[in-house]
Design a protein around this motif. Sequence first.
Motif, PDB file in Angstrom:
ATOM      1  N   PHE A  86       4.683 -27.134 -16.686  1.00  0.00           N
ATOM      2  CA  PHE A  86       4.207 -27.453 -18.044  1.00  0.00           C
ATOM      3  C   PHE A  86       4.315 -28.800 -18.448  1.00  0.00           C
ATOM      4  N   ILE A 122       9.427 -28.555 -17.069  1.00  0.00           N
ATOM      5  CA  ILE A 122       8.725 -29.320 -18.062  1.00  0.00           C
ATOM      6  C   ILE A 122       8.542 -30.937 -17.920  1.00  0.00           C
ATOM      7  N   GLN A 172      13.985 -26.622 -16.227  1.00  0.00           N
ATOM      8  CA  GLN A 172      13.358 -27.382 -17.209  1.00  0.00           C
ATOM      9  C   GLN A 172      13.448 -28.893 -16.747  1.00  0.00           C
ATOM     10  N   THR A 205      14.321 -13.227 -18.352  1.00  0.00           N
ATOM     11  CA  THR A 205      14.429 -14.394 -17.756  1.00  0.00           C
ATOM     12  C   THR A 205      16.143 -14.653 -17.590  1.00  0.00           C
ATOM     13  N   ASP A 230      11.090 -22.773 -14.402  1.00  0.00           N
ATOM     14  CA  ASP A 230      10.197 -23.370 -15.213  1.00  0.00           C
ATOM     15  C   ASP A 230      10.656 -24.834 -15.271  1.00  0.00           C
TER      16      ASP A 230
END
Length: 504
Positions: free
Chosen positions: A395, A366, A326, A297, A364
């Motif tokens: 997520f 969150i 994020q 990553t 990604d």
Amino acid sequence: MSFFFLTYIMSICQVNGLISQPKIRKMEFDNKVIDEARQGEAIEIQSNGSENAKKLYIESYGCQMNFSDSEVVASILSENGYETTRDVSAADVVLINTCSIRENAEQRVRNRLTEFKKKKEDNPELVVGILGCMAERLKKNLLEEEKLVDLVAGPDAYRDLPNLIEEVGTGQKAVNVLLSRDETYADISPVRLDQGGISAFVTIMRGCDNMCSFCVVPFTRGRERSRDPETIVEECRDLFEKGYREVTLLGQNVDSYRWNITSKGEIKNPELPTVNFAQLMEKVALVSPLLRVRFSTSHPKDMTDDVLEIMAKYENICPYIHLPVQSGNTEVLYRMNRGYSREWYLDRIDAIKRIVPDCAISTDIITGFCGETEEEHADTLSLMDLVQYDFAYMFKYSERPKTLAERRFDDDVPDEVKGIRLNEIIEKQLQHSLLSNQKQIGTIQKVLIEGKSKRSDEQLCGRTGRNSMVIFNKENYEKGQYVLVKITECTSATLMGEVVEICA
Ligand code: SAM
Ligand code: SF4
């Protein structure tokens, strides 16, 4: 092929048919640490034909790094007289390679261990061991308090497995969770799960020195260390000679790969060459123009223009970057200890778009991190609009013991709110993924054929350099070939097309 990417696509595909059922959709995405389809997968490698070989059953959970580690474990144990089996009831040793990244990942492993414990009641000789991040995090708990396993080995202790298994054989419980500053398993040539495969993961570094406040990885995988570049290039060359046509260079933060350079940037040994990530990638790209190179990553605080320039220079380095953001809000990023602001991240996106113009970008995200307000969440949505990611892994925040966030902040966003915010970002991502795929219609894409399509035996599938899955009629094309495909249709998950030419 990269299962990591495939499952993402598959998940979008499932989601696509569930637009009117947000609850189901949330669940599909909630758990996309990487590859749902591979969670709990057991390895089987070719038998060496020995009748006395002991049987090893090894099951893996979590990220690509864990799957790659299971190949290292299988290699170490096969050197010590073990053969792998996919049949747990035939096994002498059962190992489970685990993930701690979110609570639900750990719960899944505990359920599995309870099942193995029952098997042990029928077969007391069976050795059950736990490897990886959960082993490191929970150490002796699983042995002494919960009595679920006989053996516990952390991510840096795999060379010790033959001894640990032997110790269990003498009636003792065996533990090695020592983290190392220099173990990279550089000399171990991992056995490949998919012999005759097309795409392989190659670990270039281990551990992580960043302390993102939500993340357990620095505690479970230890300090960052880079692997000898010569062994990496050698492994890639060997894979190419065995017929592989794609390698993915793996690390938690590939941009901080460095060989013969200290963390302060000083040269360790002036008589030896130094290698940074851009130079490593160039070395791998030069193995063969027919070998596609991917990596994961990248970290926004460390990704430099020289990496982008090397990507632009070599056609076989795929124009695809996974750049986890994020959150789109600077205050949240500060609480997350990510080391960059929203503006810095957007500057890195501009650099990608300028230097590698047709590069696909994924991320990604969150939702519901400690203290996240509606306005801060809205900043994540607005950043998504600015960047227009091609893919995303999303997520809900899951508090992990011992992390900085657990010690410093309250996990104060209600689960329901985390879920609502997660649904909002998923909804947005679906639109962006669809738009990204629609833009490909009418273009001609170079596709590496990975095998049969899941939909039909009459169709094949493969990936573009931008990492989009393409499906087309089988005709006489074969796995491992490069073909030019004209894209004719799409969903938010998949491109469909017709082969117009076979590449030389
Ligand atoms: N090293 C990579 C990086 O910095 O982006 C990511 C490694 S982590 C295995 C993969 C992703 O899991 C992270 O990018 C983050 O989005 C997610 N993750 C990590 N810890 C989490 C937590 N406590 N709760 C929810 N998601 C988490
Ligand atoms: Fe975890 Fe941050 Fe390291 Fe990624 S960079 S592994 S999120 S600590």
